[in-house]
Design an enzyme around this catalytic site. Structure first.
Site, short mmCIF file in Angstrom:
data_model
loop_
_atom_site.label_atom_id
_atom_site.label_comp_id
_atom_site.label_asym_id
_atom_site.label_seq_id
_atom_site.Cartn_x
_atom_site.Cartn_y
_atom_site.Cartn_z
N ASP A 240 56.26 -27.58 -49.22
CA ASP A 240 56.06 -26.92 -50.51
C ASP A 240 55.11 -25.77 -50.24
OD1 ASP A 240 55.29 -26.02 -52.98
OD2 ASP A 240 54.28 -27.87 -53.59
N CYS A 274 50.40 -24.57 -57.63
CA CYS A 274 51.63 -23.93 -57.17
C CYS A 274 52.68 -23.82 -58.28
CB CYS A 274 52.21 -24.68 -55.97
SG CYS A 274 52.61 -26.41 -56.28
#
Length: 471
Positions: A240, A274
């Site tokens: 990620d 994020c």
């Protein structure tokens, strides 16, 4: 406020992003110790795989209970090392407990299936099934921004699947990970099946290259992610690497509710998130009213000491990062952007900031800001809004606010993102859902059940039956 990391002998001091005080330290892992650590992990993988599923579930449940019982201590640790506001830190602890409990439940469910061999001509005399087997040793590399729950998202599924893990937490915020590991060891996880290493690339790179490591699970930045892919060789990768989340605000939505959600979505954890809301695309007829609501709510946020119960937002992880986003915003202003709120810095504290009139060429539009900055931009037609929303190299999650189901579903189909939140900001995440992105910057999926699948491999068992009448 936040000085560079200090290394004394083989120790690394961990400092508060708020005031620079030393809040703990970790022992740095010597590079020469890595072969022994990997050897122990290989033994640990054998022990972990031999644990019956119900025992894996029991030890994860025990660890979850321990974390829950130490909520206050864990929350203070998160605040001290990462600067996250205390109220938010408590929520992270609760999410960690949930992640571990979900992992315990999935440990018992993660089985296999019967294979219908007789569905294919030529295989009528065969029957069998497949199971999910552990990969072996997994290297988990975790970031500073959710220093507890993002660690749980790697350790819980890995252990539930019967793997051993070598964990390398961020040197900026490793203390929560150490506390979690201690709970897991006390709960019964074999020491060889869960080991911690502390250091930078000099420690990570040899482990990434090691053939005994069968998977690298990494959450962090794209530069480090690319370096890992170059070093890893033939092994599984799960990554990620961030996002640049758009949220579309339609004229028919509840504007006050949308504004409240977007303030939380943009400034949670000082924007170091994020899936944090970064680009707000607002229908022109309600642009001014929505922006006014958003600005009023943002200006009312209390920024300061993260240990103060009244604080809404604490510091960024370091003064260097706060200075970095300050310069990015200055660049955008030079290109024509307008500051509606914020853009003041005091050390690592950077005021929650709203920008308008941002050119799409500006870095704050094109790259992940990972800071408490949100952009507002009006749109005249939905096709144009969707084109702007999808104008990003990386995409984890997105959102839309609307009262029309048909609009919501149509936009959800066309948004290029790993998750679309309807009548919510982009930063909503349930720890059991599949989590990952489209486009550049994501490999595989997290979310407990889905991470377990990434951390397992199918094994087929096939029986050939003797034909009737054969002797």
């Amino acid at each position: 406020m936040n000085a560079p990391l200090k290394q004394q002998s083989l120790h690394c001091e961990v400092q508060s992003p708020f005031d620079g005080s030393v809040v703990g330290s970790v022992e740095l892992t010597p590079v020469e110790a890595l072969p022994a650590i990997v050897s122990h992990a290989r033994h640990g993988a054998t022990l972990a795989a031999a644990l019956p599923r119900h025992q894996r579930a029991e030890l994860l449940q025990r660890a979850a209970t321990m974390v829950e019982q130490q909520t206050t201590e864990f929350a203070r640790t998160i605040v001290q090392e990462s600067g996250k506001a205390l109220r938010q830190a408590r929520k992270e602890v609760a999410r960690c407990v949930n992640t571990l409990r979900l992992s315990a439940e999935e440990a018992k469910r993660h089985g296999g299936e019967i294979i219908p061999f007789d569905a294919y001509a030529g295989a009528e005399d065969r029957s069998g099934y497949f199971t999910h087997e552990p990969l072996g040793v997994i290297l988990a590399i975790t970031p500073f921004n959710d220093p507890l729950n993002l660690v749980a998202h790697k350790l819980g599924p890995a252990l539930a699947a019967g793997n051993a893990v070598i964990l390398k937490p961020s040197l900026l915020a490793p203390l929560s990970a150490v506390r979690l590991a201690e709970c897991l060891w006390q709960a019964g996880v074999p020491r060889d099946a869960l080991q911690l290493v502390h250091g930078g690339s000099e420690v990570a790179a040899p482990l990434v290259r090691d053939k005994a490591i069968r998977m690298v699970s990494f959450t962090g930045g794209p530069v480090s992610g690319e370096a890992i892919t170059r070093e890893a060789g033939l092994k599984k990768l799960a990554m990620d690497l961030g996002g640049n989340a758009p949220v579309i605000v339609m004229a028919d939505c509840d504007l006050r509710d949308a504004a409240e959600s977007c303030v939380s979505g943009a400034f949670w954890a000082a924007g170091q998130n994020c899936i944090g809301t970064q680009r707000l695309l607002i229908a022109r007829p309600v642009y001014e009213l929505f922006t006014r609501y958003l600005t009023e709510l943002t200006a009312a946020m209390r920024v300061g000491d993260p240990l103060d119960e009244a604080t809404d937002m604490g510091p960024m992880i370091s003064e260097a990062q706060a200075s970095r986003i300050e310069s990015w915003v200055d660049e955008a202003i030079a290109e024509g952007a307008t500051v509606l709120c914020g853009h003041q810095r005091q050390g690592a504290l950077y005021a929650p900031t709203i920008l308008a009139d941002v050119p799409t060429t500006a870095r704050v539009w094109r790259e992940e800001v990972f800071a408490p900055v949100v952009i507002v931009a009006p749109f005249d037609d939905l096709d144009g809004a969707l084109a702007a929303a999808n104008d990003s190299d990386s995409s984890l999650q997105a959102g839309i606010f609307t009262s029309h189901l048909e609009t919501a579903l149509g936009v959800a189909e066309r948004l290029q993102a790993g998750g679309v939140m309807i009548n919510d900001s982009s930063d909503f995440r349930f720890d059991g859902m599949p989590f990952g992105g489209f486009k550049y910057g994501s490999l595989g999926r997290e979310g407990v059940r889905f991470a377990i699948a990434e951390m397992s491999q199918p094994k087929v068992i096939c029986f050939k039956r003797k034909r009737l009448g054969a002797h």
